[in-house]
Design a protein around this motif. Structure first.
Motif, PDB file in Angstrom:
ATOM      1  N   ASN A 162       0.846  -1.196   0.000  1.00  0.00           N
ATOM      2  CA  ASN A 162       0.000   0.000   0.000  1.00  0.00           C
ATOM      3  C   ASN A 162       0.877   1.240   0.000  1.00  0.00           C
ATOM      4  OD1 ASN A 162       0.418   1.157   2.792  1.00  0.00           O
ATOM      5  ND2 ASN A 162      -0.386  -0.851   3.400  1.00  0.00           N
ATOM      6  N   ASN A 163       0.296   2.366  -0.374  1.00  0.00           N
ATOM      7  CA  ASN A 163       1.037   3.624  -0.467  1.00  0.00           C
ATOM      8  C   ASN A 163       0.390   4.707   0.381  1.00  0.00           C
ATOM      9  OD1 ASN A 163       2.932   2.535  -2.291  1.00  0.00           O
ATOM     10  ND2 ASN A 163       1.590   2.961  -4.032  1.00  0.00           N
ATOM     11  N   ASP A 164       1.139   5.768   0.618  1.00  0.00           N
ATOM     12  CA  ASP A 164       0.749   6.846   1.533  1.00  0.00           C
ATOM     13  C   ASP A 164      -0.364   7.701   0.928  1.00  0.00           C
ATOM     14  OD1 ASP A 164       0.578   9.185   3.043  1.00  0.00           O
ATOM     15  OD2 ASP A 164       2.728   9.278   3.415  1.00  0.00           O
ATOM     16  N   PRO A 165      -1.550   7.732   1.549  1.00  0.00           N
ATOM     17  CA  PRO A 165      -2.653   8.498   0.963  1.00  0.00           C
ATOM     18  C   PRO A 165      -2.439  10.004   1.015  1.00  0.00           C
ATOM     19  CG  PRO A 165      -3.292   7.642   3.116  1.00  0.00           C
ATOM     20  CD  PRO A 165      -1.969   7.020   2.776  1.00  0.00           C
ATOM     21  N   SER A 166      -1.690  10.515   1.994  1.00  0.00           N
ATOM     22  CA  SER A 166      -1.531  11.970   2.069  1.00  0.00           C
ATOM     23  C   SER A 166      -0.755  12.504   0.879  1.00  0.00           C
ATOM     24  CB  SER A 166      -0.846  12.373   3.384  1.00  0.00           C
ATOM     25  OG  SER A 166       0.512  11.982   3.424  1.00  0.00           O
ATOM     26  N   VAL A 167       0.169  11.713   0.355  1.00  0.00           N
ATOM     27  CA  VAL A 167       0.900  12.131  -0.849  1.00  0.00           C
ATOM     28  C   VAL A 167      -0.044  12.180  -2.038  1.00  0.00           C
ATOM     29  CG1 VAL A 167       2.774  11.535  -2.421  1.00  0.00           C
ATOM     30  CG2 VAL A 167       3.060  11.196   0.039  1.00  0.00           C
ATOM     31  N   PHE A 190       3.229  16.157  11.432  1.00  0.00           N
ATOM     32  CA  PHE A 190       1.902  15.903  10.883  1.00  0.00           C
ATOM     33  C   PHE A 190       1.109  17.197  10.753  1.00  0.00           C
ATOM     34  CE2 PHE A 190      -2.624  14.862  11.514  1.00  0.00           C
ATOM     35  CZ  PHE A 190      -2.812  14.068  10.399  1.00  0.00           C
ATOM     36  N   ALA A 191       1.175  18.057  11.751  1.00  0.00           N
ATOM     37  CA  ALA A 191       0.429  19.317  11.701  1.00  0.00           C
ATOM     38  C   ALA A 191       0.842  20.159  10.504  1.00  0.00           C
ATOM     39  CB  ALA A 191       0.636  20.093  13.003  1.00  0.00           C
ATOM     40  N   ARG A 192       2.149  20.213  10.222  1.00  0.00           N
ATOM     41  CA  ARG A 192       2.608  21.006   9.078  1.00  0.00           C
ATOM     42  C   ARG A 192       2.151  20.386   7.764  1.00  0.00           C
ATOM     43  NH1 ARG A 192       8.386  22.385   6.428  1.00  0.00           N
ATOM     44  NH2 ARG A 192       8.649  20.139   6.616  1.00  0.00           N
ATOM     45  N   ARG A 193       2.181  19.042   7.665  1.00  0.00           N
ATOM     46  CA  ARG A 193       1.751  18.377   6.436  1.00  0.00           C
ATOM     47  C   ARG A 193       0.265  18.641   6.167  1.00  0.00           C
ATOM     48  NH1 ARG A 193       1.162  12.542   6.285  1.00  0.00           N
ATOM     49  NH2 ARG A 193       2.508  12.555   8.124  1.00  0.00           N
ATOM     50  N   VAL A 194      -0.554  18.565   7.209  1.00  0.00           N
ATOM     51  CA  VAL A 194      -1.993  18.808   7.033  1.00  0.00           C
ATOM     52  C   VAL A 194      -2.251  20.256   6.671  1.00  0.00           C
ATOM     53  CG1 VAL A 194      -4.189  18.905   8.255  1.00  0.00           C
ATOM     54  CG2 VAL A 194      -2.746  16.890   8.472  1.00  0.00           C
ATOM     55  N   SER A 195      -1.568  21.185   7.320  1.00  0.00           N
ATOM     56  CA  SER A 195      -1.760  22.599   6.983  1.00  0.00           C
ATOM     57  C   SER A 195      -1.384  22.861   5.529  1.00  0.00           C
ATOM     58  CB  SER A 195      -0.920  23.489   7.905  1.00  0.00           C
ATOM     59  OG  SER A 195      -1.385  23.438   9.228  1.00  0.00           O
ATOM     60  N   THR A 196      -0.316  22.222   5.066  1.00  0.00           N
ATOM     61  CA  THR A 196       0.088  22.376   3.667  1.00  0.00           C
ATOM     62  C   THR A 196      -1.016  21.897   2.727  1.00  0.00           C
ATOM     63  OG1 THR A 196       2.404  22.032   4.281  1.00  0.00           O
ATOM     64  CG2 THR A 196       1.833  21.755   1.962  1.00  0.00           C
ATOM     65  N   LEU A 197      -1.568  20.707   2.989  1.00  0.00           N
ATOM     66  CA  LEU A 197      -2.644  20.178   2.154  1.00  0.00           C
ATOM     67  C   LEU A 197      -3.881  21.065   2.213  1.00  0.00           C
ATOM     68  CD1 LEU A 197      -2.354  16.361   2.954  1.00  0.00           C
ATOM     69  CD2 LEU A 197      -1.959  17.436   0.727  1.00  0.00           C
ATOM     70  N   ASP A 198      -4.174  21.603   3.388  1.00  0.00           N
ATOM     71  CA  ASP A 198      -5.358  22.453   3.520  1.00  0.00           C
ATOM     72  C   ASP A 198      -5.176  23.759   2.756  1.00  0.00           C
ATOM     73  OD1 ASP A 198      -7.987  22.281   4.798  1.00  0.00           O
ATOM     74  OD2 ASP A 198      -7.397  24.084   5.899  1.00  0.00           O
ATOM     75  N   LEU A 231     -11.180  16.012   0.722  1.00  0.00           N
ATOM     76  CA  LEU A 231     -10.040  15.099   0.618  1.00  0.00           C
ATOM     77  C   LEU A 231      -9.706  14.613   2.031  1.00  0.00           C
ATOM     78  CD1 LEU A 231      -8.017  17.429  -1.761  1.00  0.00           C
ATOM     79  CD2 LEU A 231      -9.327  15.411  -2.461  1.00  0.00           C
ATOM     80  N   VAL A 232     -10.158  13.407   2.358  1.00  0.00           N
ATOM     81  CA  VAL A 232     -10.057  12.888   3.721  1.00  0.00           C
ATOM     82  C   VAL A 232      -9.115  11.697   3.726  1.00  0.00           C
ATOM     83  CG1 VAL A 232     -11.343  12.008   5.708  1.00  0.00           C
ATOM     84  CG2 VAL A 232     -12.442  13.631   4.128  1.00  0.00           C
ATOM     85  N   PHE A 233      -8.178  11.682   4.663  1.00  0.00           N
ATOM     86  CA  PHE A 233      -7.234  10.572   4.720  1.00  0.00           C
ATOM     87  C   PHE A 233      -7.044  10.121   6.160  1.00  0.00           C
ATOM     88  CE2 PHE A 233      -4.530  14.092   5.722  1.00  0.00           C
ATOM     89  CZ  PHE A 233      -3.389  13.609   6.353  1.00  0.00           C
ATOM     90  N   THR A 234      -6.571   8.903   6.282  1.00  0.00           N
ATOM     91  CA  THR A 234      -6.315   8.286   7.572  1.00  0.00           C
ATOM     92  C   THR A 234      -4.853   8.463   7.957  1.00  0.00           C
ATOM     93  OG1 THR A 234      -8.040   6.634   7.223  1.00  0.00           O
ATOM     94  CG2 THR A 234      -6.321   6.078   8.806  1.00  0.00           C
ATOM     95  N   SER A 235      -4.630   8.825   9.200  1.00  0.00           N
ATOM     96  CA  SER A 235      -3.268   8.847   9.726  1.00  0.00           C
ATOM     97  C   SER A 235      -3.326   8.444  11.196  1.00  0.00           C
ATOM     98  CB  SER A 235      -2.640  10.232   9.586  1.00  0.00           C
ATOM     99  OG  SER A 235      -1.287  10.220  10.020  1.00  0.00           O
ATOM    100  N   SER A 236      -2.446   7.535  11.576  1.00  0.00           N
ATOM    101  CA  SER A 236      -2.414   7.035  12.945  1.00  0.00           C
ATOM    102  C   SER A 236      -1.499   7.874  13.820  1.00  0.00           C
ATOM    103  CB  SER A 236      -1.917   5.580  12.953  1.00  0.00           C
ATOM    104  OG  SER A 236      -1.675   5.121  14.267  1.00  0.00           O
ATOM    105  N   VAL A 237      -1.848   7.948  15.092  1.00  0.00           N
ATOM    106  CA  VAL A 237      -0.972   8.631  16.042  1.00  0.00           C
ATOM    107  C   VAL A 237       0.373   7.913  16.145  1.00  0.00           C
ATOM    108  CG1 VAL A 237      -2.924   9.534  17.331  1.00  0.00           C
ATOM    109  CG2 VAL A 237      -1.903   7.370  18.046  1.00  0.00           C
ATOM    110  N   LEU A 238       0.409   6.683  15.675  1.00  0.00           N
ATOM    111  CA  LEU A 238       1.632   5.883  15.742  1.00  0.00           C
ATOM    112  C   LEU A 238       2.686   6.331  14.743  1.00  0.00           C
ATOM    113  CD1 LEU A 238       2.790   3.185  17.035  1.00  0.00           C
ATOM    114  CD2 LEU A 238       1.781   2.010  15.078  1.00  0.00           C
TER     115      LEU A 238
END
Length: 448
Positions: A71-76, A104-112, A90-97
């Motif tokens: 499987n591949n990274d959905p955020s990309v 993660f916060a910076r990646r989500v802000s970039t996508l938003d 555009l909704v994706f799953t990401s685990s706290v793990l």
């Protein structure tokens, strides 16, 4: 999911199926355009970080079935889909793990930012033993402890998204040679059991600041977590009455936290077999069933083995005797789903393959069923495909027009962010715990 076999295992072998082309960007960009044409609210990607089965067990079945592996990274992938859509969430799953909350916060802000505010996050705590080992842990932590971990994770990202930058901190004023005003940008100086994060957030506030928060667990700990944080909850339940009871119970918990109970929407997982007549739909159902993989469904349940020893369970072990510490809500749902009052391990594959939220019929019959779910309190449907892209093309072309005629689906998109489309406002509402961090650090003199 950006993988070969997500939920309907074995269907990748169907002659019309293209999910084995999941590494092809055009498969997903074409699908996103189809969903936007059908006025879907969002495309939602699941994800996993390990293999189903024992943590150090054999993965022959995983590989043979392509079962969420590779499987591949959905955020990309979402970054690419922003360029070919205008309204689709555009909704994706990401685990706290898997990711430190600062990154993660910076990646989500970039996508938003790139999407104009269309991002949602499905918060998960991971249920695969191998996932924990992939990130350096000896094994999964206890079920409820993983939710306590998620509580701190969310506190950190809320502080970054909501509290680190004031609304007027980004000035962008060439005449004064000031791009951003440091007096409105704050360190968060979080110190907790798992994380120490100084800040400030490296991204300026995006249109939503915090993405729309989704969650999928229906265990007691999962419901409690959803009642505090979630704006959308993915559910799988066994009937109208139990669905209604689950929704009413969760809304009561939402209200008890001080939030508006209608700030949480419920999205029911359903799959559809559509025919011009009922007979045609049943023929198509029988054809799909020929491709189902019992081995795949049993493995995906992640319940057919002893989590301590990794040994396969006796097929006659009652599900009521399983105590896995993982997939708690899924196990409960399986037991509710079975016509047998005490189903066994041997029944897992059949229960998942044959009974999981399947609706078979004409577009009008499907609309009738969805009206019943709406009346039971369900806000929307998480459409689970059989094959890509045909399942969605068929739904958009044949079912959506009937739903639109009945007022069950939108004809046009509202303008604005995903949260505005779903709830009427761009950012977290008052009463949400994330909103409490807005302005919480203004007394700091950092950078002034």
């Amino acid at each position: 999911m950006n993988t070969n076999s997500h939920i309907q295992h074995g269907l990748w072998r169907h002659p019309a199926a293209r999910q084995s082309e999941f590494t092809s960007l055009s498969l997903w960009t074409d699908l996103a355009k189809t969903l936007e044409r059908g006025r879907f609210d969002a495309i939602f990607f699941a994800d996993v970080l390990g293999l189903y089965g024992p943590g150090d067990g054999d993965y022959t079945v995983n590989a043979r079935e392509g079962l969420q592996f590779p499987n591949n990274d959905p955020s990309v992938l979402l970054g690419a889909l922003t360029a070919v859509t205008e309204h689709l969430g555009l909704v994706f799953t990401s685990s706290v793990l898997q990711a430190h909350p600062f990154e993660f916060a910076r990646r989500v802000s970039t996508l938003d930012h790139l999407s104009g505010g269309r991002v949602g996050w499905n918060v998960v705590t991971s249920a695969q033993e191998s996932a924990a080992r992939n990130f350096g842990f000896d094994g999964l932590e206890e079920h409820d402890e993983r939710y306590r971990w998620a509580e701190e994770y969310l506190e950190v990202v809320y502080k970054l998204w909501e509290g680190s930058w004031d609304d007027d901190a980004l000035v962008n004023d060439p005449s004064r040679s000031v791009y951003a005003d440091a007096r409105g940008i704050h360190r968060i100086d979080h110190h907790g059991p798992r994380y120490d994060v100084a800040g400030p957030h490296l991204s300026a506030p995006s249109p939503q600041r915090t993405p729309v928060i989704f969650q999928a667990g229906s265990s007691p700990a999962g419901q409690a977590f959803a009642s505090r944080h979630a704006e959308g909850q993915f559910i799988l339940t066994s009937g109208l009455d139990k669905t209604r009871a689950l929704i009413e119970s969760t809304r009561a918990q939402v209200a008890a936290t001080g939030r508006d109970p209608h700030d949480l929407s419920f999205f029911l997982g359903q799959s559809f077999v559509v025919g011009g007549t009922e007979e045609e739909a049943k023929r198509k159902e029988a054809e799909l069933d020929e491709y189902l993989s019992s081995d795949g469904f049993l493995l995906h349940s992640n319940l057919g083995f002893d989590p301590k020893t990794g040994e396969a369970l006796d097929p006659d072990t009652p599900l009521s005797q399983l105590s896995t510490g993982t997939n708690v809500s899924h196990l409960q749902w399986m037991r509710e789903l079975s016509p047998d009052p005490d189903p066994k391990v041997r029944d897992l594959a059949t229960l998942a393959a044959k009974l999981r939220g399947r609706v078979v019929g004409t577009p009008e019959q499907i609309a009738d069923r969805l009206e019943e779910w709406r009346d039971a309190g369900v806000t929307g449907i998480n459409v689970m495909n059989w094959i890509l892209p045909d399942s969605f093309e068929e739904f958009v072309d044949d079912v959506i027009p009937v739903l639109q005629e009945r007022g069950l689906a939108q004809r046009e998109y509202d303008e604005g962010t995903l949260r505005r489309k779903l709830f009427g406002h761009d950012q977290l509402p008052d009463g949400h715990p994330g909103r409490a961090w807005r302005g919480a650090f203004r007394s700091d003199e950092d950078g002034a």
